[in-house]
Design an enzyme around this catalytic site. Sequence first.
Site, short mmCIF file in Angstrom:
data_model
loop_
_atom_site.label_atom_id
_atom_site.label_comp_id
_atom_site.label_asym_id
_atom_site.label_seq_id
_atom_site.Cartn_x
_atom_site.Cartn_y
_atom_site.Cartn_z
NE ARG A 21 8.40 -0.67 6.23
CZ ARG A 21 7.69 0.28 5.63
NH1 ARG A 21 6.39 0.36 5.81
NH2 ARG A 21 8.28 1.15 4.82
CG HIS A 68 1.13 -1.47 4.30
ND1 HIS A 68 2.31 -2.16 4.35
CD2 HIS A 68 1.47 -0.16 4.48
CE1 HIS A 68 3.32 -1.32 4.53
NE2 HIS A 68 2.83 -0.10 4.62
#
Lengths: 310, 310
Positions: free
Chosen positions: A225, A273
Amino acid sequence: MHKLALKVGDHVFAQWSSAIAAHLPDYQILHWNEVDDPDSVQYACVWQPEAGRLREFGGLKAIMSLAAGTDHILIDPDLPTGVPIIRIVDNTLVDRMSEYVLTQTLWLHRGMHRFAKMQRQAKWKPSFSIPASQRHIGVMGAGRLGQPTIRRLAASGFDVSVWRAGSNDIAGVRCFHGSLQLGTFLGNCDILICMLPLTNSTHGIIDRALLEQLPTGASLINVGRGEHLIESDLLRALESGHLEAAVLDVFSGEPLPPDHAFWAHDNIVITPHIASLIDPETGARALCREIVALDAGQQSNNVICRERGY
Amino acid sequence: MHKLALKVGDHVFAQWSSAIAAHLPDYQILHWNEVDDPDSVQYACVWQPEAGRLREFGGLKAIMSLAAGTDHILIDPDLPTGVPIIRIVDNTLVDRMSEYVLTQTLWLHRGMHRFAKMQRQAKWKPSFSIPASQRHIGVMGAGRLGQPTIRRLAASGFDVSVWRAGSNDIAGVRCFHGSLQLGTFLGNCDILICMLPLTNSTHGIIDRALLEQLPTGASLINVGRGEHLIESDLLRALESGHLEAAVLDVFSGEPLPPDHAFWAHDNIVITPHIASLIDPETGARALCREIVALDAGQQSNNVICRERGY
């Protein structure tokens, strides 16, 4: 009629909704913003629900995370207690993640970031590449996505080490555990790969102190993350030349703002992402398999531990 | 004392020379430009010998090619007849080539060329990637470097087809043969990989007619020889959008001139002929193993067929 509330990006809502409907004919699929009677909903299937929203649902059997990580749910300070949080990790998610990490590892290993820069200068400068067996890869995190990735890197001939919080080992791979062994692990990483879950203890883990323990010329791949990484510390390590390159798929603010320093950085590769996007078709299949099993009174193997964070 | 004449790039001569000397204590290693008595030399170990030079050596037992391809020797119109040409293909060369091709195939497969362009525009645009099993890879050539590469691509989950001149098949891979089946093969290639030897019949094979038979949006990886490709036809196919991207490691003129149109092209990735550089250490070991065997009267398995060209 049972009810299921769905929160995914609007551009994929129709795909998810019809894929779920095909597997769960007894369920009404409700758009997250069109739930009239939250107490009548059995399952909340979510990616990044707004804080406070989940507690409005009084009759949930489970909260289903449409991502391998559950930090996007656990961040809610008003999260209802007593409801299991279950995560969906289907095989296509695993395949895509391991494939992405292998792609970027090979790319760094073969010096493609250097050749890309030389191409911009029209510079022809051949150089030998060391064999994969001499390239030391360090993977932080060895969970449902990490373990298959580790196996794939090892199968490609790389010398792979693993660091994880827990004390259990992985067959055939050098394992380091806990904070005491982190330094030894880092000292031997040519390429460091972050596949950790985001928890209180991993938040901001890739900081100046950690980066300084990597050998000079090391590179970083972050598919965990964005919040694992202190962005300014990464920029400083690249400027100083201590770190050679970074491949980043996740960011503390997504989408990455257009004026962010990462975009134009010569030694940073950015992907939006996409390392392992969950596919609505296969994701819905895995999700519905869980729901059918839960409705039949079976236990799920994918309930996460709130305290641990994964 | 036996004699061996060595022609490699000056920057690696010392490495090659001392590595060979370590394996062949009875041999004197002569620099290619410092051979006083050519007739006393048993072995010419060469990369790109000047035309006409090899015929000066009257007592050669063999000409050793320090590369998998032997086009750099066969191009010599005055090549002495009756001397076997033996090529050195060591395992590190094979590993490097298959690793390079896998790296570039994964890179194209995951749309990294598109993400690289978006990064230059600070553009965040996620997109799904199809699974490797739905990506059709076509490999032209299935020799000593091609076959291990094909196996490696298949092991990574890609759908691999092969086209080769000869009629023999490869277990577990869809094989197409000869010019009659070339069109069918090309029509199903998302990524075309050229690993052919350079011969009279493969010179210029990647031309407009061939590229037009690829599906729209296909990409090309060339690790054969620059002369396989008609450069202007590639540029035209990229301009028209019929081809999406090309990764090129070899060029008809090397080093690629600084003003060449390829350097600045948005959809071309250039590497300076490094896909599988031969390593002096392991290369010398393989070379000397051949020489020891030949001196012991054994036959070599690596004699090339001059007529066929490989």
